[in-house]
Design an enzyme around this catalytic site. Structure first.
Site, PDB file in Angstrom:
ATOM      1  N   HIS A 176     -19.546   1.497  28.894  1.00  0.00           N
ATOM      2  CA  HIS A 176     -19.128   0.412  28.036  1.00  0.00           C
ATOM      3  C   HIS A 176     -17.440   0.806  28.181  1.00  0.00           C
ATOM      4  CE1 HIS A 176     -19.446   4.068  25.010  1.00  0.00           C
ATOM      5  NE2 HIS A 176     -18.054   3.799  24.781  1.00  0.00           N
TER       6      HIS A 176
HETATM    7  P1  TYD Z   1     -24.343   4.693  22.131  1.00  0.00           P
HETATM    8  O1  TYD Z   1     -23.041   3.732  21.851  1.00  0.00           O
HETATM    9  O2  TYD Z   1     -25.413   4.241  22.913  1.00  0.00           O
HETATM   10  O3  TYD Z   1     -23.659   6.020  22.641  1.00  0.00           O
HETATM   11  P2  TYD Z   1     -22.937   6.100  24.018  1.00  0.00           P
HETATM   12  O4  TYD Z   1     -22.028   5.041  24.390  1.00  0.00           O
HETATM   13  O5  TYD Z   1     -22.066   7.732  24.095  1.00  0.00           O
HETATM   14  O6  TYD Z   1     -23.942   6.176  24.973  1.00  0.00           O
HETATM   15  O7  TYD Z   1     -24.675   5.182  20.520  1.00  0.00           O
HETATM   16  C1  TYD Z   1     -25.758   5.604  20.322  1.00  0.00           C
HETATM   17  C2  TYD Z   1     -26.023   5.474  18.853  1.00  0.00           C
HETATM   18  O8  TYD Z   1     -25.253   5.930  17.978  1.00  0.00           O
HETATM   19  C3  TYD Z   1     -25.881   3.707  18.494  1.00  0.00           C
HETATM   20  O9  TYD Z   1     -26.961   3.446  17.566  1.00  0.00           O
HETATM   21  C4  TYD Z   1     -24.504   3.607  17.897  1.00  0.00           C
HETATM   22  C5  TYD Z   1     -24.627   4.819  17.084  1.00  0.00           C
HETATM   23  N1  TYD Z   1     -23.197   5.451  16.932  1.00  0.00           N
HETATM   24  C6  TYD Z   1     -22.595   5.682  15.495  1.00  0.00           C
HETATM   25  O10 TYD Z   1     -23.152   5.233  14.519  1.00  0.00           O
HETATM   26  N2  TYD Z   1     -21.355   5.955  15.289  1.00  0.00           N
HETATM   27  C7  TYD Z   1     -20.712   6.499  16.349  1.00  0.00           C
HETATM   28  O11 TYD Z   1     -19.193   7.006  16.134  1.00  0.00           O
HETATM   29  C8  TYD Z   1     -21.224   6.536  17.795  1.00  0.00           C
HETATM   30  C9  TYD Z   1     -20.397   6.668  18.899  1.00  0.00           C
HETATM   31  C10 TYD Z   1     -22.481   5.834  17.883  1.00  0.00           C
END
Ligand code: TYD
Length: 146
Positions: free
Chosen positions: A54
């Protein structure tokens, strides 16, 4: 307005002595040039996992692998790609603005700590690569016309 996208490797000063190492980070300093509004960490990562995939519209982050190692790959709006191996707690990566990123090659003991300039907001995410390239193209065109 310039394209707000920057990827920069950082090296933090260590306060080492016979007892071991200590690193201190303060917001709004040379080490962390923004107010930290959120901290999260990624650990116990399943082998072979690629996270991220992303970009953010408007967010500054510093990534530090405080245990183990992982690799961050980045693509900026101009299409430049880079890979950064974080394998020691004094090494960090500043990612500022519109940068497509992946986190991968996590060691079993990896703990990736992230300092972020903003609270979690799904609206700030671009999770589709084609949409990232569209946003990058628009940002680059705006830069040329200004
Ligand atoms: P995700 O965006 O998939 O993580 P990455 O991009 O690092 O692989 O996030 C995983 C889950 O955690 C998703 O349900 C959103 C949640 N999340 C939060 O609640 N707060 C945060 O600060 C972050 C980074 C993720």
């Amino acid at each position: 307005m310039a394209v707000q996208a920057r990827v920069e490797e950082l090296r933090f000063p260590m306060h080492g002595d016979a007892r071991g190492q200590l690193i201190a980070l303060e917001a709004m300093s040379d080490a962390v040039p923004f107010e930290v509004k959120r901290v999260y960490y990624i650990f116990d990562t399943t082998p072979g996992t690629i996270r991220g995939n992303h970009a953010h519209k408007d967010l500054r982050q510093i990534l530090i692998c405080i245990s183990g190692a992982c690799t961050i790959s980045c693509e900026t709006p101009d299409g430049a790609q880079s890979e950064h191996r974080l394998d020691w707690p004094d090494r960090a990566l500043l990612i500022d603005g519109l940068v497509w990123r992946q986190m991968k090659d996590f060691s079993k003991d990896a703990v990736l700590l992230v300092l972020a300039s903003g609270h979690y907001s799904e609206d700030d995410y671009i999770r589709d690569y084609a949409s990232f390239r569209d946003a990058a193209r628009i940002a680059m065109q705006q830069e040329v016309s200004e």
